[in-house]
Design a protein around this motif. Structure first.
Motif, short mmCIF file in Angstrom:
data_model
loop_
_atom_site.label_atom_id
_atom_site.label_comp_id
_atom_site.label_asym_id
_atom_site.label_seq_id
_atom_site.Cartn_x
_atom_site.Cartn_y
_atom_site.Cartn_z
N SER A 189 0.82 -0.90 -0.18
CA SER A 189 0.05 -0.01 -0.08
C SER A 189 0.53 1.24 0.31
N ARG A 190 0.39 2.43 -1.24
CA ARG A 190 0.92 3.43 -0.98
C ARG A 190 2.48 3.62 -1.15
N LEU A 191 3.21 2.19 -2.27
CA LEU A 191 4.32 2.49 -2.47
C LEU A 191 5.10 3.10 -3.84
N LYS A 192 5.22 3.24 -4.15
CA LYS A 192 6.13 3.38 -5.63
C LYS A 192 6.99 2.58 -6.24
N ILE A 193 6.60 1.83 -6.69
CA ILE A 193 7.32 0.60 -7.08
C ILE A 193 7.08 -0.16 -8.68
N LYS A 194 7.13 1.56 -9.68
CA LYS A 194 7.71 0.89 -10.65
C LYS A 194 8.36 -0.28 -11.05
#
Length: 114
Positions: free
Chosen positions: A28-33
């Protein structure tokens, strides 16, 4: 199983998963492009408000996974199964899906595809 990945320090955070059991984990709410999930079980994983731009979900089981306000631009779900993604509350622009997994995009509408 059941990892709270969202507690990780987001600075330079990068992942790649292969043949992993990640059920009940929270991203949740992570930026894991560009994250790669290959041959993973992500049963009831939480991807709420996560940036998964260009993520690869090759051959993943996403039963009960939560996608809410999730950025899925250019994500690849072509070989994934058992997901339910609402296109009205998630950004799926240019995401890849196969004809076999289209019901996962229409589940909310109670449409039967025969």
């Amino acid at each position: 199983m059941g990892l709270n990945i969202y507690e990780c320090d987001p600075f330079l955070l990068s992942f790649s998963f292969e043949s992993c059991l990640l059920s009940f984990s929270s991203f949740s709410r992570l930026k894991i492009k560009n994250t790669s999930f290959k041959d993973c079980k992500l049963i009831q994983a939480d991807f709420s408000e996560t940036d998964l731009t260009s993520a690869d979900f090759t051959n993943c089981d996403l039963s009960g996974a939560i996608f809410y306000n999730t950025r899925l631009q250019k994500a690849d779900f072509a070989t994934s199964q058992n997901f339910s993604i609402d296109p009205e509350i998630n950004d799926i622009k240019e995401a890849k899906f196969s004809l076999e997994n289209i019901p996962g995009l229409l589940e909310k509408h109670k449409i039967k595809i025969i």
